[in-house]
Write a protein that holds these residues in place. Structure first.
Motif, PDB file in Angstrom:
ATOM      1  N   ALA A   1      32.974  46.551  -5.748  1.00 56.26           N
ATOM      2  CA  ALA A   1      31.753  46.820  -4.984  1.00 56.26           C
ATOM      3  C   ALA A   1      30.705  45.758  -5.274  1.00 56.26           C
ATOM      4  CB  ALA A   1      31.214  48.204  -5.328  1.00 56.26           C
ATOM      5  N   MET A   2      29.682  45.732  -4.423  1.00 56.93           N
ATOM      6  CA  MET A   2      28.535  44.857  -4.632  1.00 56.93           C
ATOM      7  C   MET A   2      27.266  45.670  -4.419  1.00 56.93           C
ATOM      8  SD  MET A   2      27.703  41.110  -2.998  1.00 56.93           S
ATOM      9  CE  MET A   2      29.173  40.427  -3.764  1.00 56.93           C
ATOM     10  N   PHE A   3      26.373  45.646  -5.419  1.00 58.20           N
ATOM     11  CA  PHE A   3      25.094  46.337  -5.356  1.00 58.20           C
ATOM     12  C   PHE A   3      24.009  45.282  -5.176  1.00 58.20           C
ATOM     13  CE2 PHE A   3      25.643  50.823  -7.083  1.00 58.20           C
ATOM     14  CZ  PHE A   3      27.002  50.862  -6.816  1.00 58.20           C
ATOM     15  N   ILE A   4      23.233  45.414  -4.093  1.00 64.04           N
ATOM     16  CA  ILE A   4      22.247  44.404  -3.724  1.00 64.04           C
ATOM     17  C   ILE A   4      20.861  45.038  -3.670  1.00 64.04           C
ATOM     18  CG2 ILE A   4      21.509  42.795  -1.929  1.00 64.04           C
ATOM     19  CD1 ILE A   4      24.455  42.668  -1.024  1.00 64.04           C
TER      20      ILE A   4
ATOM     21  N   LYS B   1      18.289  35.099   0.528  1.00 61.09           N
ATOM     22  CA  LYS B   1      18.910  35.536   1.777  1.00 61.09           C
ATOM     23  C   LYS B   1      18.108  36.660   2.420  1.00 61.09           C
ATOM     24  CE  LYS B   1      21.817  34.366   3.718  1.00 61.09           C
ATOM     25  NZ  LYS B   1      21.869  33.541   4.969  1.00 61.09           N
ATOM     26  N   SER B   2      17.585  37.572   1.621  1.00 63.11           N
ATOM     27  CA  SER B   2      16.808  38.677   2.173  1.00 63.11           C
ATOM     28  C   SER B   2      15.526  38.176   2.827  1.00 63.11           C
ATOM     29  CB  SER B   2      16.462  39.689   1.070  1.00 63.11           C
ATOM     30  OG  SER B   2      15.794  40.799   1.605  1.00 63.11           O
ATOM     31  N   GLU B   3      14.879  37.209   2.202  1.00 58.53           N
ATOM     32  CA  GLU B   3      13.664  36.635   2.784  1.00 58.53           C
ATOM     33  C   GLU B   3      13.993  35.858   4.059  1.00 58.53           C
ATOM     34  OE1 GLU B   3      10.043  35.898   3.743  1.00 58.53           O
ATOM     35  OE2 GLU B   3      10.484  37.117   1.954  1.00 58.53           O
TER      36      GLU B   3
ATOM     37  N   VAL C   1      26.484  47.960  -1.220  1.00 56.52           N
ATOM     38  CA  VAL C   1      25.421  48.960  -1.308  1.00 56.52           C
ATOM     39  C   VAL C   1      24.075  48.248  -1.389  1.00 56.52           C
ATOM     40  CG1 VAL C   1      24.542  50.945  -2.580  1.00 56.52           C
ATOM     41  CG2 VAL C   1      27.007  50.475  -2.548  1.00 56.52           C
ATOM     42  N   ASN C   2      23.187  48.561  -0.463  1.00 56.16           N
ATOM     43  CA  ASN C   2      21.848  47.980  -0.457  1.00 56.16           C
ATOM     44  C   ASN C   2      20.851  48.974  -1.038  1.00 56.16           C
ATOM     45  OD1 ASN C   2      21.518  45.229   1.265  1.00 56.16           O
ATOM     46  ND2 ASN C   2      23.244  46.433   2.050  1.00 56.16           N
TER      47      ASN C   2
ATOM     48  N   PRO D   1      19.146  45.597   5.719  1.00 57.47           N
ATOM     49  CA  PRO D   1      20.215  45.456   4.716  1.00 57.47           C
ATOM     50  C   PRO D   1      20.877  44.088   4.789  1.00 57.47           C
ATOM     51  CG  PRO D   1      20.975  46.791   6.564  1.00 57.47           C
ATOM     52  CD  PRO D   1      19.509  46.565   6.783  1.00 57.47           C
ATOM     53  N   ILE D   2      21.377  43.622   3.671  1.00 56.92           N
ATOM     54  CA  ILE D   2      22.168  42.396   3.623  1.00 56.92           C
ATOM     55  C   ILE D   2      23.614  42.787   3.888  1.00 56.92           C
ATOM     56  CG2 ILE D   2      22.988  40.523   2.146  1.00 56.92           C
ATOM     57  CD1 ILE D   2      20.311  40.562   0.742  1.00 56.92           C
TER      58      ILE D   2
END
Length: 332
Positions: free
Chosen positions: A80-83, A202-204, A253-254, A230-231
């Motif tokens: 998983a990836m938590f962002i 990336k979010s910005e 998961v964002n 969300p990314i």
């Protein structure tokens, strides 16, 4: 304690420990992992444990509970990836679970991993030296600051450092035997890999694109901010993560940024940095209204979140203990 629009009404801030007994460690006096496995025999129970310690972030708490339950009871790995932004709790969720199952979870810093054959002591193979990976049972490896590991970097010879590291990561995700020397091998098919990262650049960038012709605002006149959207996988690919790696990550998961109101509630919750420092130092801490206000406002403004509040409180406490080492109650 209630928020009740304190900013408008000038309400006082205080710390109320009246419900402390309700938030005591649910583990009690358990004898080893076998008792824990019996107590946490459903994913919902793991979620409830986290829910008493972490404010909001329900999706992330649910995902972590499922991954941990799969590890403990189903013998299944779940990558998983938590962002989310700094201070939102993405790594703290796993630290809470690590307190329950210290022999099943390893948390490492991914920002300074270097490829095999390059200078630097921290290699992917080094991360597997922990005894918990050598016991032949399902475990979880949490890689914090993973965005820094995945971010493209080029050396003086024009080689992309990140691509080389990702090639090594891909082998781990596929499930392989890694030779650690002296005849010791680790089976990575028994490890769930969880990558935690802010991906703030990336979010910005996503927020900037959404601003577009709206001059920074959307239709309801609210400014578009980082992490509003969300990314997604395509954004992570654009960031520089290999398609093959993304294909082996089951969950993305964002987590949402915490607001000033959230930090206020945290000060009175089981996850309060006050409670943590009290347990660590064996003292009692009370905060004056102006101290609370300052800590919470700065946590929201500087982006350091609950970690930043804890650090500032810790400095205040350590300075006070330096002056009065035998004192057990402090008011800041």
């Amino acid at each position: 304690m209630r928020y009740d629009d304190w900013t408008a009404e000038g309400r006082l801030w205080y710390v109320d420990d009246s419900d402390a007994e309700d938030n005591d460690d649910v583990c009690g006096e358990l004898d080893g992992e076998a008792d824990l496995l019996r107590q946490f025999d459903r994913g919902e129970k793991l979620y409830n444990y986290l829910d008493k310690r972490i404010w909001k972030q329900n999706e992330a708490k649910r995902a972590a509970s499922i991954i941990m339950f799969n590890c403990l009871h189903r013998g299944r790995r779940s990558n998983a990836m938590f962002i989310g932004p700094s201070g939102c709790g993405k790594t703290y969720i796993w630290r809470c679970l690590q307190e329950l199952f210290p022999e099943r979870i390893e948390i490492v810093d991914g920002s300074n991993i270097t490829p095999d054959g390059w200078s630097g002591k921290k290699k992917w193979s080094n991360l597997l030296l922990s005894e918990k990976f050598l016991e032949g049972r399902q475990t979880v490896l949490v890689i914090d600051e993973a965005d820094k590991m995945f971010m493209p970097k080029t050396n003086s010879r024009g080689e992309n450092w990140s691509e080389i590291i990702q090639g090594e990561v891909l082998k781990m995700l596929e499930g392989t035997y890694v030779d650690l020397g002296s005849g010791v091998r680790v089976d990575t098919s028994m490890i769930s890999f969880v990558f935690c990262g802010a991906f703030s650049v990336k979010s910005e960038e996503i927020a900037e694109k959404k601003r577009g012709g709206s001059i920074g605002f959307v239709k309801n006149n609210r400014e578009v901010k980082a992490y509003d959207a969300p990314i997604e996988r395509k954004n992570l690919h654009d960031f520089g993560i290999m398609t093959e790696i993304l294909g082996r990550i089951r969950r993305i998961v964002n987590l949402k940024p915490m607001t000033e109101k959230d930090f206020f509630h945290m000060m009175d919750a089981a996850c309060s940095p006050i409670r943590k420092l009290e347990e660590e130092f064996g003292v009692e801490i009370s905060l004056m209204p102006e101290t609370c206000r300052k800590l919470v406002s700065e946590a929201a403004e500087d982006g350091e979140g609950i970690r930043g509040m804890e650090n500032k409180l810790c400095v205040m406490l350590e300075d006070a203990l330096y002056e009065e080492e035998d004192r057990r109650h402090f008011v800041f």
